[in-house]
Design an enzyme around this catalytic site. Structure first.
Site, PDB file in Angstrom:
ATOM      1  N   ASN A   1      47.432  91.313  72.525  1.00 45.01           N
ATOM      2  CA  ASN A   1      47.921  90.948  71.198  1.00 45.01           C
ATOM      3  C   ASN A   1      49.102  91.861  70.875  1.00 45.01           C
ATOM      4  O   ASN A   1      48.942  93.079  70.813  1.00 45.01           O
ATOM      5  CB  ASN A   1      46.831  91.154  70.142  1.00 45.01           C
ATOM      6  CG  ASN A   1      45.647  90.218  70.330  1.00 45.01           C
ATOM      7  OD1 ASN A   1      45.639  89.367  71.201  1.00 45.01           O
ATOM      8  ND2 ASN A   1      44.633  90.392  69.498  1.00 45.01           N
TER       9      ASN A   1
ATOM     10  N   ARG B   1      42.318  79.233  70.841  1.00 41.53           N
ATOM     11  CA  ARG B   1      41.471  80.416  70.765  1.00 41.53           C
ATOM     12  C   ARG B   1      40.830  80.495  69.382  1.00 41.53           C
ATOM     13  O   ARG B   1      41.518  80.450  68.370  1.00 41.53           O
ATOM     14  CB  ARG B   1      42.299  81.680  71.032  1.00 41.53           C
ATOM     15  CG  ARG B   1      41.450  82.943  70.976  1.00 41.53           C
ATOM     16  CD  ARG B   1      42.263  84.222  71.087  1.00 41.53           C
ATOM     17  NE  ARG B   1      41.393  85.349  70.755  1.00 41.53           N
ATOM     18  CZ  ARG B   1      41.800  86.523  70.290  1.00 41.53           C
ATOM     19  NH1 ARG B   1      43.099  86.747  70.102  1.00 41.53           N
ATOM     20  NH2 ARG B   1      40.944  87.477  70.014  1.00 41.53           N
TER      21      ARG B   1
ATOM     22  N   TYR C   1      52.530  92.466  68.242  1.00 41.46           N
ATOM     23  CA  TYR C   1      53.245  92.087  67.026  1.00 41.46           C
ATOM     24  C   TYR C   1      54.558  92.829  66.839  1.00 41.46           C
ATOM     25  O   TYR C   1      55.533  92.250  66.372  1.00 41.46           O
ATOM     26  CB  TYR C   1      52.343  92.304  65.802  1.00 41.46           C
ATOM     27  CG  TYR C   1      51.261  91.254  65.689  1.00 41.46           C
ATOM     28  CD1 TYR C   1      51.508  90.031  65.070  1.00 41.46           C
ATOM     29  CD2 TYR C   1      50.004  91.465  66.235  1.00 41.46           C
ATOM     30  CE1 TYR C   1      50.545  89.053  64.981  1.00 41.46           C
ATOM     31  CE2 TYR C   1      49.011  90.493  66.146  1.00 41.46           C
ATOM     32  CZ  TYR C   1      49.288  89.289  65.530  1.00 41.46           C
ATOM     33  OH  TYR C   1      48.324  88.314  65.459  1.00 41.46           O
TER      34      TYR C   1
ATOM     35  N   HIS D   1      35.159  89.038  66.454  1.00 39.92           N
ATOM     36  CA  HIS D   1      36.487  89.268  65.901  1.00 39.92           C
ATOM     37  C   HIS D   1      36.324  89.917  64.521  1.00 39.92           C
ATOM     38  O   HIS D   1      36.509  89.267  63.478  1.00 39.92           O
ATOM     39  CB  HIS D   1      37.252  87.944  65.806  1.00 39.92           C
ATOM     40  CG  HIS D   1      38.720  88.087  65.596  1.00 39.92           C
ATOM     41  ND1 HIS D   1      39.654  87.466  66.392  1.00 39.92           N
ATOM     42  CD2 HIS D   1      39.430  88.775  64.679  1.00 39.92           C
ATOM     43  CE1 HIS D   1      40.877  87.762  65.964  1.00 39.92           C
ATOM     44  NE2 HIS D   1      40.760  88.553  64.910  1.00 39.92           N
TER      45      HIS D   1
ATOM     46  N   GLU E   1      47.633  86.855  71.055  1.00 37.94           N
ATOM     47  CA  GLU E   1      48.120  86.773  69.666  1.00 37.94           C
ATOM     48  C   GLU E   1      49.554  87.256  69.612  1.00 37.94           C
ATOM     49  O   GLU E   1      49.909  88.237  70.263  1.00 37.94           O
ATOM     50  CB  GLU E   1      47.295  87.656  68.708  1.00 37.94           C
ATOM     51  CG  GLU E   1      45.953  87.131  68.324  1.00 37.94           C
ATOM     52  CD  GLU E   1      45.267  88.027  67.286  1.00 37.94           C
ATOM     53  OE1 GLU E   1      45.988  88.638  66.464  1.00 37.94           O
ATOM     54  OE2 GLU E   1      44.039  88.111  67.313  1.00 37.94           O
TER      55      GLU E   1
ATOM     56  N   ASN F   1      37.650  91.592  69.938  1.00 32.99           N
ATOM     57  CA  ASN F   1      39.066  91.522  69.579  1.00 32.99           C
ATOM     58  C   ASN F   1      39.547  92.855  69.045  1.00 32.99           C
ATOM     59  O   ASN F   1      38.951  93.427  68.125  1.00 32.99           O
ATOM     60  CB  ASN F   1      39.290  90.452  68.506  1.00 32.99           C
ATOM     61  CG  ASN F   1      40.755  90.346  68.127  1.00 32.99           C
ATOM     62  OD1 ASN F   1      41.574  89.854  68.903  1.00 32.99           O
ATOM     63  ND2 ASN F   1      41.114  90.839  66.940  1.00 32.99           N
ATOM     64  N   GLU F   2      40.625  93.360  69.620  1.00 33.37           N
ATOM     65  CA  GLU F   2      41.332  94.549  69.134  1.00 33.37           C
ATOM     66  C   GLU F   2      40.402  95.707  68.777  1.00 33.37           C
ATOM     67  O   GLU F   2      40.331  96.125  67.610  1.00 33.37           O
ATOM     68  CB  GLU F   2      42.200  94.183  67.927  1.00 33.37           C
ATOM     69  CG  GLU F   2      43.282  93.178  68.245  1.00 33.37           C
ATOM     70  CD  GLU F   2      44.227  92.883  67.081  1.00 33.37           C
ATOM     71  OE1 GLU F   2      45.246  92.225  67.340  1.00 33.37           O
ATOM     72  OE2 GLU F   2      43.951  93.303  65.941  1.00 33.37           O
TER      73      GLU F   2
ATOM     74  N   GLN G   1      38.353  84.300  59.042  1.00 32.52           N
ATOM     75  CA  GLN G   1      39.646  84.022  58.425  1.00 32.52           C
ATOM     76  C   GLN G   1      39.863  82.557  58.084  1.00 32.52           C
ATOM     77  O   GLN G   1      40.722  82.230  57.267  1.00 32.52           O
ATOM     78  CB  GLN G   1      40.773  84.530  59.332  1.00 32.52           C
ATOM     79  CG  GLN G   1      40.774  86.042  59.484  1.00 32.52           C
ATOM     80  CD  GLN G   1      41.895  86.533  60.378  1.00 32.52           C
ATOM     81  OE1 GLN G   1      41.710  86.692  61.572  1.00 32.52           O
ATOM     82  NE2 GLN G   1      43.047  86.783  59.798  1.00 32.52           N
TER      83      GLN G   1
ATOM     84  N   GLU H   1      44.074  86.856  55.479  1.00 38.19           N
ATOM     85  CA  GLU H   1      44.614  87.911  56.340  1.00 38.19           C
ATOM     86  C   GLU H   1      44.043  89.278  55.966  1.00 38.19           C
ATOM     87  O   GLU H   1      44.746  90.183  55.523  1.00 38.19           O
ATOM     88  CB  GLU H   1      46.149  87.902  56.285  1.00 38.19           C
ATOM     89  CG  GLU H   1      46.784  86.884  57.210  1.00 38.19           C
ATOM     90  CD  GLU H   1      46.472  87.121  58.683  1.00 38.19           C
ATOM     91  OE1 GLU H   1      46.214  88.277  59.074  1.00 38.19           O
ATOM     92  OE2 GLU H   1      46.482  86.142  59.447  1.00 38.19           O
ATOM     93  N   TRP H   2      42.705  89.374  56.128  1.00 37.19           N
ATOM     94  CA  TRP H   2      42.007  90.638  55.970  1.00 37.19           C
ATOM     95  C   TRP H   2      42.353  91.330  54.645  1.00 37.19           C
ATOM     96  O   TRP H   2      42.222  90.719  53.599  1.00 37.19           O
ATOM     97  CB  TRP H   2      42.246  91.524  57.202  1.00 37.19           C
ATOM     98  CG  TRP H   2      41.943  90.832  58.494  1.00 37.19           C
ATOM     99  CD1 TRP H   2      42.808  90.557  59.521  1.00 37.19           C
ATOM    100  CD2 TRP H   2      40.677  90.272  58.903  1.00 37.19           C
ATOM    101  NE1 TRP H   2      42.169  89.879  60.543  1.00 37.19           N
ATOM    102  CE2 TRP H   2      40.869  89.694  60.192  1.00 37.19           C
ATOM    103  CE3 TRP H   2      39.407  90.205  58.329  1.00 37.19           C
ATOM    104  CZ2 TRP H   2      39.832  89.051  60.896  1.00 37.19           C
ATOM    105  CZ3 TRP H   2      38.376  89.575  59.027  1.00 37.19           C
ATOM    106  CH2 TRP H   2      38.599  89.017  60.288  1.00 37.19           C
TER     107      TRP H   2
ATOM    108  N   TRP I   1      49.841  83.317  66.690  1.00 43.06           N
ATOM    109  CA  TRP I   1      48.986  83.622  65.540  1.00 43.06           C
ATOM    110  C   TRP I   1      49.763  83.235  64.285  1.00 43.06           C
ATOM    111  O   TRP I   1      50.786  83.826  64.005  1.00 43.06           O
ATOM    112  CB  TRP I   1      48.636  85.126  65.486  1.00 43.06           C
ATOM    113  CG  TRP I   1      47.724  85.374  64.321  1.00 43.06           C
ATOM    114  CD1 TRP I   1      48.084  85.688  63.028  1.00 43.06           C
ATOM    115  CD2 TRP I   1      46.302  85.243  64.314  1.00 43.06           C
ATOM    116  NE1 TRP I   1      46.974  85.777  62.227  1.00 43.06           N
ATOM    117  CE2 TRP I   1      45.864  85.499  62.998  1.00 43.06           C
ATOM    118  CE3 TRP I   1      45.354  84.932  65.288  1.00 43.06           C
ATOM    119  CZ2 TRP I   1      44.518  85.457  62.629  1.00 43.06           C
ATOM    120  CZ3 TRP I   1      44.024  84.894  64.923  1.00 43.06           C
ATOM    121  CH2 TRP I   1      43.623  85.152  63.605  1.00 43.06           C
TER     122      TRP I   1
END
Length: 479
Positions: free
Chosen positions: A314, A82, A316, A127, A382, A171-172, A25, A433-434, A426
C-alpha cells in the site's frame, strides 16, 4: 509511435486491475443480523474521536446495497476486487464458539457474484476492525491473539477458500499498531508511547505467520491459493543528500516502517538490525534492563521467515527525511527512529494534508523492494488520492494522479524489471475514512451520503480508470 514505444505504455498480459474497500468503511449494518461490535463500532461512538462525530454505522450501506457496488465494479471493468471480512460479522465474539450464519451468507454472495462476473476476489481477514470482545481480553497486545487469529483464519480458509485464491491476513500492521496503540487516533485508541505498539506488532507478525503455515499445511494443496499481508510504506529521500546523518536517517525511516514487518517475513525472520540496535540503545539509556522491542526466539524466526506468497504494497506518499534526535525523557516510537519525515513544499498536496503527490516515489519504492527483498511478485494493493468534501465529479487532479502513478508503474515494470502483477485503486467508493469520517473522499465513485439511497456516481477519474483498464494501458484506439 514505434512498437517498442507502444509496448512501454502497455501493461503485461493478464495484469490485475482492481479497486479496494474495507468492511467497516463501506458495509454499515453495524449491528444487523447478529453481528457483534468491533473496536471501531465502540471507538467511533465516543464523542470527539471522529471529525464531526461521524461513524460507520451506515457508511455506504454495502451490507444491503451490494448490488450497487457490483454494478460499479462491472462498469469499471475490474478484473480484481479487494475487500475485507468483518471478523465480528462472522464470529460475533471473535471465536468459533459463536458462528453467525448470516455473515457467512453475505460474504458467500459477494464472492459468488464476483466470480460469476469474472472478477477475482482478494480477501483481507482483518482490516483494523478487531471484534471488541477480543479487545476486552487484551486484543492485539495479548499473546493469546496469535492462536485466536489462527483459528479465525482457518475458519475463513475452510469456509471461503474453495473460491478465494488471494488472501491478505492483516492490513497495514504498521499503521494499525502506530495509530491504534501509540498515537491513539485509531481504534482501540490506546496511548502507551514506545512500548505497546512493539508488542502489538510482535503479535501481529506471529499471528500472520501462524495463519500462513495453517494455509500452507492444511489448505494449499487442495485450494491452490496465495497468502500475504499488506504493508504500507512511504518512500524516503534524504532531506540533504550531502548530509551523512540525513542519509543514515533514511535507512532508519525505511527500517522502522517497511522493514519492521517486511524484514521478518521476506528476509530473515527478524527485525532490521538498525531497528533493534536503536531501540535497545535508547532503552538502556532510559534505565531499562531489556529493550522495549520484544525478541523473537530462534523457533519463531524460523516460523516467520518466508511467510508470504507475494508482496502486497500500500503506497500513498513520500517524505524528505532528516536526522532528528530527541531527549531521552521522550519515549516513543517516533523518537526511537531518530528520523523525521518532511513534505517537500514543491510537492502538490491532495485534499488531506499528509498525502503529498509523489508518483515517482512509488517507482523508487518498487525498485527498493525488488532489490532488498529478492525480486518478489508485487501487487499494489492500495493507492489513491483524496479530495476534500464536497468534491467535484470533474476530479481532474485525481485523474492526473492516477495517470502519473500508472506511468511510473510502467517504468518500474519495463525499465526496472520489477515483477508487478496488479494494481488496486483506493477506493472503489467514497467511504468512512477512519478518523476523518466523511470529510475526505477517495472514491472512483461519488457517494451521496445525504440521500437515503446512497447513490453511486462515477467520477471523471473512474471513467479514465475504466478506459485504461479496457486498453490495458495508455494505447487508445481512435474514438
Amino acid at each position: 509511435m514505434t512498437l517498442a514505444a507502444e509496448s512501454k505504455l502497455t501493461f503485461p498480459k493478464g495484469f490485475g486491475w482492481g479497486a479496494a474497500t474495507a468492511a467497516y468503511q463501506v458495509e454499515g449494518g453495524w449491528n444487523a443480523d447478529g453481528k457483534g461490535p468491533s473496536v471501531w463500532d465502540i471507538f467511533s461512538h465516543q464523542e470527539g474521536k471522529i471529525v464531526n462525530d461521524e461513524n460507520g454505522d451506515l457508511a455506504c450501506n454495502s451490507y444491503y446495497f451490494w448490488e450497487k457496488d457490483l454494478k460499479c465494479i462491472k462498469e469499471l471493468g475490474l478484473t480484481y476486487y479487494r475487500f475485507s471480512l468483518s471478523w465480528a460479522r462472522l464470529l460475533p465474539n471473535g471465536t468459533t464458539c459463536n458462528i453467525n450464519r448470516k455473515g457467512i451468507d453475505y460474504y458467500n454472495k459477494l464472492i459468488n457474484d464476483l466470480l460469476s462476473n469474472q472478477v477475482t476476489p482478494v480477501v483481507t481477514l482483518n482490516h483494523f476492525d478487531l471484534p471488541q470482545a477480543l479487545e476486552d481480553m487484551g486484543g492485539w497486545a495479548s499473546e493469546e491473539i496469535v492462536n485466536i487469529f489462527d483459528e479465525y483464519s482457518a475458519f475463513c480458509f475452510r469456509t471461503f477458500g474453495d473460491r478465494v485464491k488471494f488472501w491478505i491476513t492483516i492490513n497495514e500492521p504498521y499503521v494499525y499498531a502506530d495509530l491504534g496503540y501509540e498515537v491513539g487516533i485509531h481504534a482501540p485508541g490506546l496511548k502507551q508511547p514506545g512500548t505497546l505498539l512493539y508488542q502489538v506488532g510482535h503479535n501481529m507478525l506471529k499471528a500472520h505467520a501462524k495463519a500462513w503455515h495453517t494455509y500452507n499445511n492444511l489448505f494449499r494443496q487442495l485450494q491452490k491459493g496465495f497468502v500475504s499481508l499488506a504493508l504500507n510504506s512511504d518512500w524516503a529521500e534524504p532531506y540533504d543528500p550531502s548530509s551523512p546523518q540525513d542519509v543514515s536517517s533514511c535507512e532508519h525511516y525505511m527500517s522502522f516502517s517497511l522493514g519492521w514487518f517486511a524484514n521478518p517475513v521476506f528476509k530473515d525472520g527478524d527485525y532490521p538490525s538498525v531497528m533493534k540496535s536503536q531501540i535497545k540503545d535508547r532503552s538502556e539509556k532510559q534505565g531499562m534492563a531489556v529493550s522495549r522491542l520484544p525478541e523473537f526466539t530462534a523457533e519463531e524466526k524460523k516460523m516467520i521467515k518466508g511467510t508470504a506468497d507475494f508482496f502486497a504494497l500500500n503506497y500513498y506518499t513520500s517524505r524528505k527525511v532528516q536526522h532528528s534526535e530527541k531527549p531521552l525523557d521522550v519515549q516513543s516510537f517516533h523518537t526511537d527512529k531518530e528520523a523525521e519525515g518532511i513534505v517537500d513544499p514543491s510537492w502538490p498536496i491532495s485534499g488531506v494534508s499528509w498525502l503529498a503527490v509523489v508518483p515517482w516515489g512509488l517507482r523508487k519504492l518498487l525498485n527498493y523492494i525488488k532489490i532488498t527483498y529478492n525480486n518478489p511478485i508485487i501487487y499494489i494493493t492500495e493507492n489513491g488520492f483524496a479530495e476534500k468534501d464536497p468534491p467535484s465529479l470533474e476530479d481532474d487532479r485525481r485523474c492526473d494522479f492516477y495517470k502519473g502513478t500508472l506511468l511510473e508503474i510502467l517504468k518500474a515494470i519495463h525499465e526496472d524489471k520489477a515483477d508487478i502483477r496488479g494494481y488496486f485503486a483506493w477506493s472503489l467508493l467514497d467511504n468512512f475514512e477512519w478518523s476523518y469520517g466523511y470529510s475526505i473522499r477517495f472514491g472512483l465513485y461519488h457517494v451521496d451520503f445525504k440521500n437515503p439511497e446512497l447513490p453511486r456516481t462515477v467520477y471523471k477519474s473512474g471513467k479514465q480508470y475504466a478506459k485504461i483498464i479496457s486498453h490495458n494501458g495508455f494505447i487508445y484506439a481512435k474514438e
